[in-house]
Scaffold this motif. Structure first.
Motif, mmCIF file in Angstrom:
data_model
loop_
_atom_site.group_PDB
_atom_site.id
_atom_site.type_symbol
_atom_site.label_atom_id
_atom_site.label_comp_id
_atom_site.label_asym_id
_atom_site.label_seq_id
_atom_site.Cartn_x
_atom_site.Cartn_y
_atom_site.Cartn_z
ATOM 1 N N PHE A 225 -5.550 13.760 9.564
ATOM 2 C CA PHE A 225 -6.566 12.773 9.935
ATOM 3 C C PHE A 225 -6.350 12.224 11.341
ATOM 4 O O PHE A 225 -7.271 11.669 11.939
ATOM 5 N N LYS A 226 -5.133 12.388 11.881
ATOM 6 C CA LYS A 226 -4.891 12.003 13.273
ATOM 7 C C LYS A 226 -5.208 13.137 14.239
ATOM 8 O O LYS A 226 -5.052 12.986 15.453
ATOM 9 N N GLY A 227 -5.645 14.270 13.716
ATOM 10 C CA GLY A 227 -5.968 15.409 14.560
ATOM 11 C C GLY A 227 -4.767 16.205 15.022
ATOM 12 O O GLY A 227 -4.875 17.029 15.934
ATOM 13 N N GLN A 228 -3.598 15.994 14.397
ATOM 14 C CA GLN A 228 -2.385 16.705 14.780
ATOM 15 C C GLN A 228 -2.090 17.885 13.865
ATOM 16 O O GLN A 228 -1.040 18.499 13.959
ATOM 17 N N SER A 229 -3.018 18.193 12.976
ATOM 18 C CA SER A 229 -2.847 19.321 12.062
ATOM 19 C C SER A 229 -4.219 19.858 11.699
ATOM 20 O O SER A 229 -5.184 19.098 11.584
ATOM 21 N N GLY A 230 -4.291 21.179 11.531
ATOM 22 C CA GLY A 230 -5.561 21.799 11.168
ATOM 23 C C GLY A 230 -5.858 21.768 9.691
ATOM 24 O O GLY A 230 -6.946 22.174 9.276
ATOM 25 N N GLY A 231 -4.902 21.293 8.881
ATOM 26 C CA GLY A 231 -5.119 21.250 7.442
ATOM 27 C C GLY A 231 -5.225 22.636 6.839
ATOM 28 O O GLY A 231 -4.724 23.630 7.381
ATOM 29 N N ARG A 232 -5.897 22.711 5.706
ATOM 30 C CA ARG A 232 -6.001 23.979 4.974
ATOM 31 C C ARG A 232 -6.783 25.037 5.755
ATOM 32 O O ARG A 232 -6.508 26.225 5.625
ATOM 33 N N SER A 233 -7.762 24.605 6.538
ATOM 34 C CA SER A 233 -8.611 25.563 7.240
ATOM 35 C C SER A 233 -8.114 25.871 8.646
ATOM 36 O O SER A 233 -8.727 26.658 9.363
ATOM 37 N N GLY A 234 -7.013 25.240 9.070
ATOM 38 C CA GLY A 234 -6.491 25.474 10.407
ATOM 39 C C GLY A 234 -5.598 26.696 10.484
ATOM 40 O O GLY A 234 -5.511 27.506 9.547
ATOM 41 N N GLU A 235 -4.947 26.842 11.623
ATOM 42 C CA GLU A 235 -4.025 27.953 11.801
ATOM 43 C C GLU A 235 -2.856 27.830 10.823
ATOM 44 O O GLU A 235 -2.426 26.731 10.479
ATOM 45 N N ARG A 236 -2.363 28.960 10.404
ATOM 46 C CA ARG A 236 -1.255 28.955 9.451
ATOM 47 C C ARG A 236 0.018 28.466 10.132
ATOM 48 O O ARG A 236 0.482 29.062 11.111
ATOM 49 N N PRO A 237 0.620 27.384 9.637
ATOM 50 C CA PRO A 237 1.848 26.879 10.257
ATOM 51 C C PRO A 237 2.978 27.899 10.143
ATOM 52 O O PRO A 237 3.170 28.529 9.102
ATOM 53 N N GLU A 238 3.713 28.050 11.231
ATOM 54 C CA GLU A 238 4.877 28.926 11.230
ATOM 55 C C GLU A 238 6.079 28.168 10.672
ATOM 56 O O GLU A 238 6.269 26.981 10.960
ATOM 57 N N VAL A 239 6.875 28.837 9.864
ATOM 58 C CA VAL A 239 8.068 28.219 9.281
ATOM 59 C C VAL A 239 9.284 29.072 9.600
ATOM 60 O O VAL A 239 9.168 30.260 9.920
ATOM 61 N N GLU A 240 10.450 28.423 9.525
ATOM 62 C CA GLU A 240 11.726 29.112 9.708
ATOM 63 C C GLU A 240 12.490 29.051 8.392
ATOM 64 O O GLU A 240 12.457 28.033 7.693
ATOM 65 N N ILE A 241 13.189 30.139 8.093
ATOM 66 C CA ILE A 241 13.829 30.259 6.779
ATOM 67 C C ILE A 241 15.287 30.689 6.949
ATOM 68 O O ILE A 241 15.594 31.582 7.754
ATOM 69 N N ALA A 242 16.158 30.043 6.193
ATOM 70 C CA ALA A 242 17.574 30.413 6.157
ATOM 71 C C ALA A 242 17.953 30.767 4.727
ATOM 72 O O ALA A 242 17.411 30.212 3.769
ATOM 73 N N VAL A 243 18.897 31.701 4.593
ATOM 74 C CA VAL A 243 19.404 32.073 3.275
ATOM 75 C C VAL A 243 20.728 31.362 3.027
ATOM 76 O O VAL A 243 21.290 30.718 3.917
ATOM 77 N N SER A 244 21.235 31.467 1.816
ATOM 78 C CA SER A 244 22.326 30.599 1.372
ATOM 79 C C SER A 244 23.654 30.846 2.079
ATOM 80 O O SER A 244 24.508 29.957 2.096
ATOM 81 N N ASP A 245 23.857 32.024 2.669
ATOM 82 C CA ASP A 245 25.147 32.304 3.294
ATOM 83 C C ASP A 245 25.149 32.064 4.796
ATOM 84 O O ASP A 245 26.100 32.419 5.488
ATOM 85 N N ASP A 246 24.081 31.460 5.338
ATOM 86 C CA ASP A 246 23.968 31.288 6.788
ATOM 87 C C ASP A 246 23.214 29.996 7.081
ATOM 88 O O ASP A 246 22.175 29.716 6.476
ATOM 89 N N ASP A 247 23.751 29.210 8.028
ATOM 90 C CA ASP A 247 23.077 27.970 8.421
ATOM 91 C C ASP A 247 21.955 28.206 9.422
ATOM 92 O O ASP A 247 21.159 27.301 9.683
ATOM 93 N N ASN A 248 21.903 29.399 10.012
ATOM 94 C CA ASN A 248 20.869 29.704 10.990
ATOM 95 C C ASN A 248 19.549 30.043 10.292
ATOM 96 O O ASN A 248 19.533 30.798 9.313
ATOM 97 N N PHE A 249 18.465 29.532 10.830
ATOM 98 C CA PHE A 249 17.137 29.833 10.301
ATOM 99 C C PHE A 249 16.616 31.072 11.030
ATOM 100 O O PHE A 249 15.840 30.975 11.975
ATOM 101 N N GLU A 250 17.086 32.234 10.581
ATOM 102 C CA GLU A 250 16.830 33.471 11.324
ATOM 103 C C GLU A 250 15.538 34.178 10.931
ATOM 104 O O GLU A 250 15.069 35.052 11.657
ATOM 105 N N PHE A 251 14.927 33.804 9.824
ATOM 106 C CA PHE A 251 13.724 34.492 9.363
ATOM 107 C C PHE A 251 12.492 33.633 9.634
ATOM 108 O O PHE A 251 12.537 32.408 9.563
ATOM 109 N N LYS A 252 11.409 34.309 9.992
ATOM 110 C CA LYS A 252 10.162 33.633 10.319
ATOM 111 C C LYS A 252 9.083 34.000 9.296
ATOM 112 O O LYS A 252 9.077 35.097 8.758
ATOM 113 N N GLY A 253 8.186 33.051 9.063
ATOM 114 C CA GLY A 253 7.077 33.296 8.153
ATOM 115 C C GLY A 253 5.935 32.360 8.484
ATOM 116 O O GLY A 253 6.023 31.527 9.400
ATOM 117 N N SER A 254 4.864 32.482 7.751
ATOM 118 C CA SER A 254 3.715 31.594 7.943
ATOM 119 C C SER A 254 3.185 31.181 6.574
ATOM 120 O O SER A 254 3.125 31.991 5.648
#
Length: 377
Positions: A225-254
């Motif tokens: 509502f502040k215009g800082q997010s496209g909501g459900r119909s906006g661009e897919r937000p990119e996320v970073e993912i880490a697995v349990s044996d590593d603190d680095n967020f080395e994998f990317k997804g949307s």
């Protein structure tokens, strides 16, 4: 008499101790490192716990019944779409095809005879050589023959389809599971109780499912509502993912899906990210930590999280005063980014705060400050 003798000596000793302490003076100022809070441009994130799941999963079941003749894959290995997986004894189906073909030929012959009979009756009825009733009978026989041929052809297609189903192929590419039935066993098909032969699960791409708490949902909604997010119909937000044996967020997804309502029992919203997994390192079932951006990058005041103390549910910093003593200053904190904590109130970037020895400090304590950078260079 003895008591009166020792009393002056005790008083003299106590007086001497007090004099020694007064001679020592106050303790020296405690050496501490102090630093200014820093202003950094950061994109805030929230981190959630998730789990990987396959984009699709196929339970390979028998579609026809019969004895399993052969298995054509290795358990736990990759298979490609269209690969032959199982083979059911085809002889029963081949015999059914031969019988259906014979019935279909009989139906063709009867149809030809019915057409000839109707043609002759049509000529004779014009000459009044046969009755109208007999002519109607011939028309009925032709219609019956046409229907019999259609039924025979449908039965032939069905048994041919059963024969195709006797050779069970992989409907998708993926990793094959173990086979649940060995060669020589009877399998049942064509019903709700069909025999499960194996499963196929692709690993690329892969989903990461996670739950967002109610407070985060409200946070994302306010950003929309502040215009800082496209909501459900906006661009897919990119996320970073880490697995349990590593603190680095080395994998990317949307993020490609969010549920249409919160779970009333857990007060969480189900969300899902699609992750490319070309080397198939990620396996369905693994736990993950998902870092989701919150709004756009902005300038924020930050301090080392280790420089803040705890007072029940409050956080505070030791702020250096003009007379080189410290005062306890309660602060309003935001998210943690690495080892830095966002500060939204209580201090500003002109303040000097203690970043070492904070456990030994007390309000009003004199210190010997040494300036140091808040962030290691």
């Amino acid at each position: 008499m003895k008591l009166h003798y020792f009393l002056p000596l005790a008083l003299l000793s106590l007086s001497q101790c007090r004099s020694d302490k007064e001679a020592e003076g106050p303790p020296p100022p405690m050496p501490v490192q102090v630093a200014h809070p820093v202003i950094k441009t950061v994109a805030l994130t929230n981190t959630y716990t998730g789990r990987f799941s396959p984009v699709e999963e196929v339970e390979l079941q028998a579609r026809v019944s019969g004895y399993l003749e052969s298995v054509h894959f290795v358990e736990g290995q990759k298979v490609e779409k269209g690969d032959l997986m199982f083979k059911i004894d085809p002889r029963v189906f081949d015999a059914a095809i031969s019988r259906a073909e014979a019935i279909q030929k009989q139906a063709v012959a009867r149809l030809g005879l019915a057409k000839s009979s109707l043609a002759r009756s049509k000529a004779l009825v014009a000459q009044n050589a046969v009755s109208q009733e007999e002519f109607d009978t011939r028309e009925s026989e032709l219609a019956q023959a046409e229907a019999d041929l259609l039924a025979a052809e449908a039965e032939l297609r069905r048994v041919k389809l059963d024969r195709e189903f006797a050779d069970i192929h992989a409907p998708i590419s993926g990793i094959a599971g173990r086979f649940n039935v060995t060669v020589g066993n009877y399998v049942t098909g064509g019903s709700a109780g069909s025999t499960l032969l194996t499963t196929i699960v692709p690993h690329n791409p892969i989903y990461c499912n996670f739950e967002v708490d109610e407070r985060s949902v409200l946070q994302f909604t306010r950003l929309f509502f502040k215009g800082q997010s496209g909501g459900r119909s906006g661009e897919r937000p990119e996320v970073e993912i880490a697995v349990s044996d590593d603190d680095n967020f080395e994998f990317k997804g949307s993020i490609d899906f969010s549920e249409n309502q919160l779970d009333t029992e857990t007060a969480t919203l189900q969300m899902r990210a699609r992750v490319e997994n070309e080397n198939e390192f990620l396996t369905p079932g693994l736990f993950a930590r998902v870092r989701v951006p919150v709004g756009h990058p902005e300038e924020l005041l930050m301090v080392k999280d280790a420089s803040l103390g705890f007072d029940q549910d409050k956080r505070f910093a030791w702020v250096l005063t003009k007379d080189n003593s410290v005062e306890r200053r309660y602060v309003e904190t935001g998210p943690l980014e690495g080892d830095m904590r966002v500060i939204s109130g209580g201090i500003d970037n002109d303040d000097l705060i203690a970043i070492s020895g904070i456990q030994l400090l007390r309000p009003g304590a004199k210190v010997a400050p040494t300036t140091a950078p808040m962030v290691a260079e």
